[in-house]
Design an enzyme around this catalytic site. Structure first.
Site, PDB file in Angstrom:
ATOM      1  N   LYS A  78       0.835  -1.208   0.000  1.00 13.39           N
ATOM      2  CA  LYS A  78       0.000   0.000   0.000  1.00 13.39           C
ATOM      3  C   LYS A  78       0.865   1.252   0.000  1.00 13.39           C
ATOM      4  O   LYS A  78       0.617   2.199  -0.752  1.00 13.39           O
ATOM      5  CB  LYS A  78      -0.906   0.007   1.229  1.00 13.39           C
ATOM      6  CG  LYS A  78      -1.657   1.301   1.461  1.00 13.39           C
ATOM      7  CD  LYS A  78      -2.466   1.281   2.735  1.00 13.39           C
ATOM      8  CE  LYS A  78      -1.641   1.529   3.978  1.00 13.39           C
ATOM      9  NZ  LYS A  78      -1.374   2.972   4.212  1.00 13.39           N
ATOM     10  N   ASN A  79       1.891   1.272   0.840  1.00 15.52           N
ATOM     11  CA  ASN A  79       2.711   2.472   0.986  1.00 15.52           C
ATOM     12  C   ASN A  79       3.610   2.721  -0.220  1.00 15.52           C
ATOM     13  O   ASN A  79       4.218   3.784  -0.331  1.00 15.52           O
ATOM     14  CB  ASN A  79       3.556   2.387   2.262  1.00 15.52           C
ATOM     15  CG  ASN A  79       2.712   2.505   3.514  1.00 15.52           C
ATOM     16  OD1 ASN A  79       1.607   3.040   3.481  1.00 15.52           O
ATOM     17  ND2 ASN A  79       3.225   1.995   4.623  1.00 15.52           N
ATOM     18  N   CYS A  89      -4.732   8.494   9.983  1.00 16.95           N
ATOM     19  CA  CYS A  89      -4.736   7.922  11.332  1.00 16.95           C
ATOM     20  C   CYS A  89      -4.253   8.943  12.356  1.00 16.95           C
ATOM     21  O   CYS A  89      -3.318   9.705  12.098  1.00 16.95           O
ATOM     22  CB  CYS A  89      -3.822   6.698  11.395  1.00 16.95           C
ATOM     23  SG  CYS A  89      -4.520   5.232  10.626  1.00 16.95           S
ATOM     24  N   ARG A  99       2.552  14.532  12.801  1.00 20.45           N
ATOM     25  CA  ARG A  99       3.081  14.316  11.455  1.00 20.45           C
ATOM     26  C   ARG A  99       2.953  15.583  10.608  1.00 20.45           C
ATOM     27  O   ARG A  99       2.237  15.619   9.610  1.00 20.45           O
ATOM     28  CB  ARG A  99       2.373  13.139  10.782  1.00 20.45           C
ATOM     29  CG  ARG A  99       2.531  11.848  11.559  1.00 20.45           C
ATOM     30  CD  ARG A  99       2.199  10.636  10.723  1.00 20.45           C
ATOM     31  NE  ARG A  99       0.776  10.537  10.415  1.00 20.45           N
ATOM     32  CZ  ARG A  99       0.248   9.559   9.694  1.00 20.45           C
ATOM     33  NH1 ARG A  99       1.023   8.612   9.225  1.00 20.45           N
ATOM     34  NH2 ARG A  99      -1.038   9.516   9.460  1.00 20.45           N
ATOM     35  N   ASP A 123       5.620   0.794  11.897  1.00 21.11           N
ATOM     36  CA  ASP A 123       4.374   0.173  11.467  1.00 21.11           C
ATOM     37  C   ASP A 123       4.232  -1.272  11.945  1.00 21.11           C
ATOM     38  O   ASP A 123       3.174  -1.883  11.736  1.00 21.11           O
ATOM     39  CB  ASP A 123       4.254   0.215   9.941  1.00 21.11           C
ATOM     40  CG  ASP A 123       3.751   1.562   9.442  1.00 21.11           C
ATOM     41  OD1 ASP A 123       3.341   2.389  10.276  1.00 21.11           O
ATOM     42  OD2 ASP A 123       3.772   1.788   8.217  1.00 21.11           O
ATOM     43  N   ARG A 147      -7.978  -0.508   5.467  1.00 27.78           N
ATOM     44  CA  ARG A 147      -7.105   0.449   4.794  1.00 27.78           C
ATOM     45  C   ARG A 147      -5.783  -0.198   4.395  1.00 27.78           C
ATOM     46  O   ARG A 147      -5.117   0.281   3.474  1.00 27.78           O
ATOM     47  CB  ARG A 147      -6.818   1.643   5.705  1.00 27.78           C
ATOM     48  CG  ARG A 147      -8.026   2.532   5.992  1.00 27.78           C
ATOM     49  CD  ARG A 147      -7.624   3.740   6.826  1.00 27.78           C
ATOM     50  NE  ARG A 147      -6.471   4.392   6.230  1.00 27.78           N
ATOM     51  CZ  ARG A 147      -5.332   4.661   6.883  1.00 27.78           C
ATOM     52  NH1 ARG A 147      -5.210   4.345   8.149  1.00 27.78           N
ATOM     53  NH2 ARG A 147      -4.346   5.244   6.268  1.00 27.78           N
TER      54      ARG A 147
END
Length: 452
Positions: free
Chosen positions: A57-58, A151, A156, A338, A431
């Site tokens: 995904k990233n 999230c 961030r 993560d 997600r």
């Protein structure tokens, strides 16, 4: 069809690569599929078997954003079927990009984008939507992009992105919650205050069409950045140094089309490996890259797991349980933030006392309170969690707070050897994990979704 929206794409597909997209799953997983609200687990069973890892995904999200700069169609393979991918798809389609998404293949054509504008209603749903800022500014010389959401795991700030774009010559202001940026962009030397993955990717994309040479230092080194650089170079960019702490970009006048395979999701691979060893099982992940998980695999071994890596296969087993270890999250190639929540859960039943220090995000222990509800012994002291191993966890109703915390609670439910676990707000897990309950069930878990 909404005004200004490109023709919609097919969100269903066939079983590509032998482990492909389930049509029912794609319908349930579209951004409007919020009717799925709980996962029920009855744990106490070791997980055993093999599971294929999906595309990252990233990696996929910035790859999709990069196509904004392409003057010809691009095709991505091994695209995961996830909420975040659908959100980026909808954002880009609303902007005018034509996207066909069938199975795990996605074709994107950007010549329909006429206005460099990313609205609040879409960007607020996912922080990675902010990746469109750099490409829009590079292609159009201006951009208006909403400040992002995502999230709630820390502030961030986007300051690093904006300061970097200013170093490239952009003028930037914040108006009514939007970043308004204007070019032109010129090559420059810029040192990031922190090796932010998102800022590194945004600035690298913007620099592709800046005039002159850009040198970015103190950049992030994650595999997803290397994957993005590979696609951009295939499109005609001139990027060197991706994967090191300095990236050099020689600006070009235009970028063409390309075909690219998204790298495997290292976080998904790590999550399934943790689930295996945490349940005293034996799990092999396929279509993985062990070189992308050095710090994590070392910690599994230190905790007493048997770990084997051969080619694209990683096996981890812990038939006799685990022992406590100390973990500190760090930028790549260190231990990934993560995988911190999943690892905390694993250590809840390890022998001894573990210390987990979170150095990347300041608010990423939200799973701890829910784990305590299940019988874990966890004490928080600032950015350090002290985890004392307990003999057992018990099922309980819990609530997911973010993507990785939701995965941690699923693992906790699998570990619990009495009672049932009901996890609410599981839209978070969709997600980043495709069909997770079906794939865990194939490994021996008793797990199901419940809809209202």
């Amino acid at each position: 069809m909404e005004a200004g929206q490109a023709p919609r794409r097919n969100l269903t597909g066939s079983n590509q690569m032998g482990h492909g997209t389930d049509e029912r799953w794609c319908v349930m997983s579209t951004p409007n599929g919020g009717f799925v609200d709980k996962i029920l687990i009855r744990g106490g069973k070791p997980l055993n078997g093999a599971v294929h890892v999906r595309g990252a995904k990233n990696a996929a999200l910035p790859l999709m954003a990069a196509v904004i700069m392409a003057e010809e169609p691009c095709t991505l393979h091994n695209v995961p079927c996830l909420h975040d991918v659908f959100t980026m798809d909808k954002l880009l389609s609303t902007m005018g990009m034509q996207i066909e998404f069938t199975g795990r293949y996605m074709t994107l054509q950007a010549d329909g984008i006429s206005e460099p504008y990313a609205p609040y209603d879409l960007v607020r749903k996912m922080r990675a939507s902010f990746f469109v800022l750099g490409p829009l500014l590079a292609r159009f010389g201006s951009a208006k992009v909403s400040l992002p959401g995502g999230c709630a795991i820390g502030t961030r700030p986007v300051d690093i992105h904006l300061k970097g774009l200013e170093a490239l010559g952009a003028s930037i202001c914040i108006e009514d919650g939007y970043v308004v940026a204007k070019g032109p962009l010129n090559g420059a030397n810029y040192a990031l205050d922190f090796p932010s993955v998102g800022a590194t990717e945004n600035l690298m994309m913007a620099a592709c069409r800046a005039k002159g040479v850009t040198r970015l230092t103190n950049v992030a080194r994650e595999p997803e950045i290397e994957d993005l650089a590979y696609l951009l170079n295939t499109m005609g960019a001139q990027i060197s140094g991706a994967g090191t702490d300095m990236i050099t970009v020689v600006g070009v006048d235009s970028l063409g089309g390309a075909e690219h395979v998204v790298i495997p999701d290292r976080i998904e691979a790590g999550t399934f490996l943790v689930a295996g060893v945490a349940t005293h099982g034996d799990v092999t992940v396929l279509n993985a890259n062990p070189d992308h998980l050095p710090g994590f695999l070392d910690k599994l071994r230190e905790a007493g797991a048997e770990v084997e890596a051969h080619g694209s296969r990683i096996r981890a087993a812990a038939p006799n349980g685990l022992r406590a270890v100390d973990v500190t999250t760090r930028p790549y190639p260190g231990f990934p933030t993560d995988l911190q929540a999943q690892t905390m859960t694993m250590l809840c039943r390890a022998e001894g006392v573990s210390h987990i220090k979170e150095t990347v995000f300041e608010n990423r222990f939200m799973q701890a309170a829910e784990l305590v509800r299940m019988g874990a012994d966890i004490t928080l002291d600032g950015n350090t969690a002290i985890v004392r191993g307990v003999p057992r966890l018990s099922g309980a109703p819990v609530m997911a707070s973010d993507l990785r915390a939701s995965a941690a609670l699923v693992i906790a439910g699998l570990m619990a050897d009495q009672g049932a676990t009901a996890i609410a707000r599981v839209y978070h897990i969709d997600r980043g994990y495709e069909q997770i309950e079906e794939r865990l069930a194939a490994l021996g878990a008793t797990i199901e979704r419940v809809r209202n």
